[in-house]
Design an enzyme around this catalytic site. Structure first.
Site, PDB file in Angstrom:
ATOM      1  CG  ASP A  37      -1.729   1.070   1.970  1.00  0.00           C
ATOM      2  OD1 ASP A  37      -2.264   2.135   0.386  1.00  0.00           O
ATOM      3  OD2 ASP A  37      -1.515   1.792   2.974  1.00  0.00           O
ATOM      4  CG  ASP A  39      -1.474   7.970   0.693  1.00  0.00           C
ATOM      5  OD1 ASP A  39      -0.747   8.438   0.135  1.00  0.00           O
ATOM      6  OD2 ASP A  39      -2.711   8.609   0.308  1.00  0.00           O
ATOM      7  CG  ASP A 238      -2.315   2.011   6.386  1.00  0.00           C
ATOM      8  OD1 ASP A 238      -2.988   2.792   6.957  1.00  0.00           O
ATOM      9  OD2 ASP A 238      -2.471   1.389   5.472  1.00  0.00           O
TER      10      ASP A 238
END
Length: 284
Positions: A37, A39, A238
């Site tokens: 991922d 961000d 995250d």
């Protein structure tokens, strides 16, 4: 490819609470691809990743195929990631899948080339924007203080960002720490748009794309392109909670790695590089 007719079934999985609990040596022995991922995983939200992370990613490209799958646009990939990577990076082993895999770019000799884009129809984009606007106001999520546009038409994805695209990380982190606001908005919009994919995205966002297009689709498509089985992929993110936009990649059968922030990602990659059979990197 008719993405609306794709197999979208996934298996619910338990996600390790910390990357430190994983057997990284075992994962590195099996892995053929490492996907990330963007961000709050490779970089803090909408900010440029650190030079150290750029060095680590560059090192990875000399040991294993690397992919980035994120809800952001290609321009965000360019500014947050590509601008930081050293010239020694092997771009031929780096694969970019912006807007949650609705677009795919690979390195073509001397430039990044778009291979495909699954754009929404004009009618669906308008409906998505209208629904997000309506329900954000109804749920009192239409903030008066923002940094940039709250709704962005990315062609293949409509993204709502409660505080605007350019909001500082601190403000984003404080806005919806338990994900209740995003999940409520996604649930309301989902009723209006049952034929589209509506998911809670990043720290303040809700993403809308074609049905069946999420990070599960992205890793399956990547596996098809590369000739790699999904279970042979590591996916680092995250948002591995069941409502998070990284969770579908785990449910698709990847080796999921849950991190809390870019610092944890860097620590994981350092350990991974020490374990990968083809890595000559021993110190950071």
């Amino acid at each position: 490819m008719d993405v609306t007719g794709m197999e979208t079934a996934t298996t619910q999985v338990e996600i390790a609470s910390s990357w430190k609990q994983l057997d990284i040596a075992d994962m590195s022995a099996r892995a053929r691809v490492v996907a990330f991922d963007l961000d709050n995983t490779l970089a803090w939200s909408k900010t440029r990743m650190s030079e150290h992370m750029g060095f680590l990613l560059s090192q990875l490209t000399h040991s294993i195929t690397v992919a980035i799958v994120s809800g952001g646009t290609f321009e965000q990939f360019r500014d947050q990631v590509l601008a930081v990577l050293p010239e020694t990076t092997d771009n031929s082993r780096l694969h970019l899948m912006p807007t949650s895999g609705t677009r795919y770019y690979h390195w073509d000799h001397d430039a990044w080339s778009r291979v495909y884009a699954h754009n929404l129809s004009e009618a669906d984009r308008k409906s998505a924007i209208a629904s997000l606007t309506l329900h954000a106001h109804e749920l009192d999520l239409w903030e008066s203080k923002t940094w940039g546009p709250q709704i962005e038409d990315r062609g293949s994805q409509i993204t709502f960002s409660a505080l605007g695209q350019l909001a500082p990380v601190e403000a984003k982190d404080a806005w919806d720490s338990d994900n209740v606001k995003k999940n409520a908005l996604a649930a309301a919009v989902r009723v209006d748009l049952p034929h589209l994919q509506v998911r809670s995205g990043g720290s303040t966002s809700v993403d809308i794309s074609a049905k069946g297009i999420d990070k599960a689709y992205a890793v399956r498509k990547l596996g098809e392109i590369l000739g790699v089985a999904v279970p042979d992929m590591i996916f680092v993110g995250d948002r591995m909670d069941p409502q998070g936009n990284d969770y579908p990649a785990a449910c698709a059968g990847t080796m999921p790695v849950r991190v809390a922030n870019p610092d944890e990602t860097a620590a994981f990659v350092e350990e991974l590089l020490r374990s990968l059979p083809n890595s000559g990197t021993s110190a950071f």
